[in-house]
Enzyme design. Structure first.
Site, PDB file in Angstrom:
ATOM      1  N   PRO A 142      10.124  -0.925  -2.323  1.00 35.10           N
ATOM      2  CG  PRO A 142      11.399  -0.317  -0.444  1.00 35.10           C
ATOM      3  CD  PRO A 142      10.438  -1.611  -1.217  1.00 35.10           C
ATOM      4  CD  GLU A 174      16.217  -4.480   6.826  1.00 33.47           C
ATOM      5  OE1 GLU A 174      16.717  -3.447   6.126  1.00 33.47           O
ATOM      6  OE2 GLU A 174      15.495  -4.545   7.678  1.00 33.47           O
ATOM      7  NE  ARG A 202     -11.951   3.752  -7.264  1.00 35.04           N
ATOM      8  CZ  ARG A 202     -11.892   4.929  -8.351  1.00 35.04           C
ATOM      9  NH1 ARG A 202     -11.035   4.953  -9.288  1.00 35.04           N
ATOM     10  NH2 ARG A 202     -12.795   5.697  -8.238  1.00 35.04           N
ATOM     11  CG  ASP A 249     -11.671   8.495 -10.441  1.00 38.41           C
ATOM     12  OD1 ASP A 249     -12.579   8.693  -9.678  1.00 38.41           O
ATOM     13  OD2 ASP A 249     -11.236   7.095 -10.582  1.00 38.41           O
TER      14      ASP A 249
END
Ligand code: ADE
Length: 225
Positions: free
Chosen positions: A89, A116, A154, A169
């Site tokens: 993160p 963690e 993709r 897109d």
């Protein structure tokens, strides 16, 4: 492209890799995907991969040895060693521009964390890139790895049915995509916008552009200059 995934939970990937676009890309030989269980490299007799944090606190930290050995061995399995990416993160935010950049690579090695986090010395020793898929905390990097793989695969030439699909897109032009309609022409009293049935491609393009801008302003004003 070759993708190597290092994870403590290889069992979460086969469903994803066996369906839809990832499956097609693998069957066509466009992408080769190798899963590696980090635990296989643990030198501990109980195959331990985590331990309590020095300094105290909740949770467990991934220890250096299994992961270092796993990354170093996997990188040596093929040439080139590949772009090394840790999912975490605190990484740089993944986006469509980065997906397009990663789609140019010959090889990517994705490392999924759990617990963690990783012992910080792993980053000092390997100097990998750190990527995040958003400002929220997943219980592990596996879902993030799947999101990134999906976005990258993709874009690989030959993967999508029609080559124009990826270019059209959302985000590719910096704004959201226009709305789409298909048969029937009317459903529960709602008609397809007449312009789309007009056959006038200049008008259709102009309408789509206008709709895309309107939707971007409504849903994602932050994307507009
Ligand atoms: N691991 C845990 N949370 C994550 C996130 N948001 N992005 C990437 N990897 C993660």
């Amino acid at each position: 492209m070759r993708l190597d995934i290092l994870t403590l939970f290889p069992g979460v990937f086969p469903g994803f890799l066996g369906e839809s676009i990832p499956r097609i890309a693998r069957e066509k030989g466009i992408v080769e995907i190798r899963l590696h269980d980090i635990r296989d490299w643990s030198a501990d007799r109980h195959a331990k991969v985590d331990d309590r944090p020095f300094g105290g606190g909740p949770g467990m930290v991934m220890v250096c040895q299994p992961l270092m050995d796993a990354v170093e061995t996997v990188q040596k399995m093929a040439e080139p060693p590949g772009r090394l990416i840790f999912l975490t993160p605190e990484g740089r935010r993944f986006d469509q521009t980065l997906a397009a950049e990663l789609a140019q690579e010959d090889r990517i090695v994705l490392v999924c964390g759990r617990y963690e986090g990783f012992d910080e010395r792993i980053f000092e020793l390997l100097r990998p890139e750190r990527l995040s898929i958003g400002d929220f905390v997943l219980s592990g990097g596996e879902a993030a790895a799947m999101a990134i793989m999906d976005a990258v695969i993709r874009l690989l030439p030959g993967t999508l049915g029609s080559p124009g699909s990826a270019a059209a897109d959302s985000f590719v032009s910096g704004i959201l995509d226009h709305p789409h309609y298909t048969h029937p022409v009317e459903f529960r009293g709602l008609a397809v916008p007449a312009v789309l049935l007009s056959g006038n491609h200049a008008r259709i393009d102009a309408w789509r552009r206008e709709q895309a801008l309107e939707r971007t302003g409504r849903f994602r004003p932050d994307l507009l200059p």
